[in-house]
Design a protein around this motif. Sequence first.
Motif, PDB file in Angstrom:
ATOM      1  N   UNK A  83     -14.223  15.938   2.513  1.00  0.00           N
ATOM      2  CA  UNK A  83     -13.513  14.896   3.265  1.00  0.00           C
ATOM      3  C   UNK A  83     -13.449  13.667   2.364  1.00  0.00           C
ATOM      4  N   UNK A  84     -12.394  12.894   2.521  1.00  0.00           N
ATOM      5  CA  UNK A  84     -12.206  11.679   1.739  1.00  0.00           C
ATOM      6  C   UNK A  84     -12.010  10.520   2.706  1.00  0.00           C
ATOM      7  N   UNK A  85     -13.110   9.986   3.255  1.00  0.00           N
ATOM      8  CA  UNK A  85     -13.008   8.966   4.304  1.00  0.00           C
ATOM      9  C   UNK A  85     -12.572   7.586   3.824  1.00  0.00           C
ATOM     10  N   UNK A  86     -12.617   7.357   2.518  1.00  0.00           N
ATOM     11  CA  UNK A  86     -12.223   6.054   1.971  1.00  0.00           C
ATOM     12  C   UNK A  86     -11.711   6.274   0.550  1.00  0.00           C
ATOM     13  N   UNK A  87     -10.908   5.353   0.043  1.00  0.00           N
ATOM     14  CA  UNK A  87     -10.362   5.531  -1.306  1.00  0.00           C
ATOM     15  C   UNK A  87     -11.377   5.237  -2.404  1.00  0.00           C
ATOM     16  N   UNK A  88     -11.164   5.881  -3.535  1.00  0.00           N
ATOM     17  CA  UNK A  88     -11.912   5.595  -4.764  1.00  0.00           C
ATOM     18  C   UNK A  88     -10.926   4.949  -5.724  1.00  0.00           C
ATOM     19  N   UNK A  89     -11.227   3.734  -6.129  1.00  0.00           N
ATOM     20  CA  UNK A  89     -10.322   2.963  -6.975  1.00  0.00           C
ATOM     21  C   UNK A  89     -10.721   3.013  -8.443  1.00  0.00           C
ATOM     22  N   UNK A  90      -9.748   2.854  -9.318  1.00  0.00           N
ATOM     23  CA  UNK A  90     -10.020   2.723 -10.751  1.00  0.00           C
ATOM     24  C   UNK A  90     -10.852   1.466 -10.979  1.00  0.00           C
ATOM     25  N   UNK A  91     -11.786   1.568 -11.896  1.00  0.00           N
ATOM     26  CA  UNK A  91     -12.561   0.406 -12.291  1.00  0.00           C
ATOM     27  C   UNK A  91     -13.742   0.062 -11.404  1.00  0.00           C
ATOM     28  N   UNK A 145       0.345  -0.830  -5.294  1.00  0.00           N
ATOM     29  CA  UNK A 145       0.111  -2.179  -4.761  1.00  0.00           C
ATOM     30  C   UNK A 145       0.823  -2.387  -3.431  1.00  0.00           C
ATOM     31  N   UNK A 146       1.899  -1.631  -3.192  1.00  0.00           N
ATOM     32  CA  UNK A 146       2.644  -1.764  -1.937  1.00  0.00           C
ATOM     33  C   UNK A 146       2.131  -0.800  -0.855  1.00  0.00           C
ATOM     34  N   UNK A 147       1.169   0.029  -1.208  1.00  0.00           N
ATOM     35  CA  UNK A 147       0.621   1.008  -0.252  1.00  0.00           C
ATOM     36  C   UNK A 147      -0.480   0.374   0.585  1.00  0.00           C
ATOM     37  N   UNK A 148      -0.950   1.126   1.550  1.00  0.00           N
ATOM     38  CA  UNK A 148      -2.038   0.610   2.401  1.00  0.00           C
ATOM     39  C   UNK A 148      -3.340   0.407   1.629  1.00  0.00           C
ATOM     40  N   UNK A 149      -3.442   1.047   0.443  1.00  0.00           N
ATOM     41  CA  UNK A 149      -4.653   0.911  -0.369  1.00  0.00           C
ATOM     42  C   UNK A 149      -4.611  -0.314  -1.265  1.00  0.00           C
ATOM     43  N   UNK A 150      -3.409  -0.752  -1.642  1.00  0.00           N
ATOM     44  CA  UNK A 150      -3.255  -1.945  -2.462  1.00  0.00           C
ATOM     45  C   UNK A 150      -3.437  -1.729  -3.948  1.00  0.00           C
ATOM     46  N   UNK A 151      -3.875  -0.542  -4.339  1.00  0.00           N
ATOM     47  CA  UNK A 151      -4.025  -0.198  -5.759  1.00  0.00           C
ATOM     48  C   UNK A 151      -4.163   1.309  -5.894  1.00  0.00           C
ATOM     49  N   UNK A 152      -4.159   1.794  -7.123  1.00  0.00           N
ATOM     50  CA  UNK A 152      -4.206   3.241  -7.313  1.00  0.00           C
ATOM     51  C   UNK A 152      -5.545   3.809  -6.839  1.00  0.00           C
ATOM     52  N   UNK A 153      -5.466   5.047  -6.378  1.00  0.00           N
ATOM     53  CA  UNK A 153      -6.654   5.752  -5.902  1.00  0.00           C
ATOM     54  C   UNK A 153      -6.810   7.055  -6.679  1.00  0.00           C
ATOM     55  N   UNK A 154      -8.046   7.491  -6.801  1.00  0.00           N
ATOM     56  CA  UNK A 154      -8.358   8.723  -7.528  1.00  0.00           C
ATOM     57  C   UNK A 154      -7.838   9.953  -6.803  1.00  0.00           C
TER      58      UNK A 154
END
Length: 129
Positions: free
Chosen positions: A75-83, A38-47
Amino acid sequence: MSRQRIETDRTLSQQEFDAFARLSGDDNPIHVDPAFAATSRFGRTVAHGMLLYAVIRGLLDQLRPGAKQVTQNLMFPAPTFAGEAMRFSAQIEAEQGDDIVASVSCKRLSDNVVTCSGTTRMSLQPGSK
């Protein structure tokens, strides 16, 4: 050569992120600690990237059962979030003899953002490396 494509829709859970972390030994908090993430640039966990590729590899095996992976470029251009609902796909782009080249991807269904893309080369040749 006819182009062949396979897709599957999946929603990966935090429990799957956690199980993959235990299996792989990659327990980076960006994948397994919601408070930290939550404190990272993604704001939540990523795969984990390799969790995404494990799903894609399963699709490739359905396209060409028994084919051996020779190379993988991702390449992983964007995060994949849980849910979040995701569409995983693999498409045969070229076949020459025993060699196969496939494009692979994963995208969020909510906004069509690609979170993983690449190319995989496989061989039907026994013992290929």
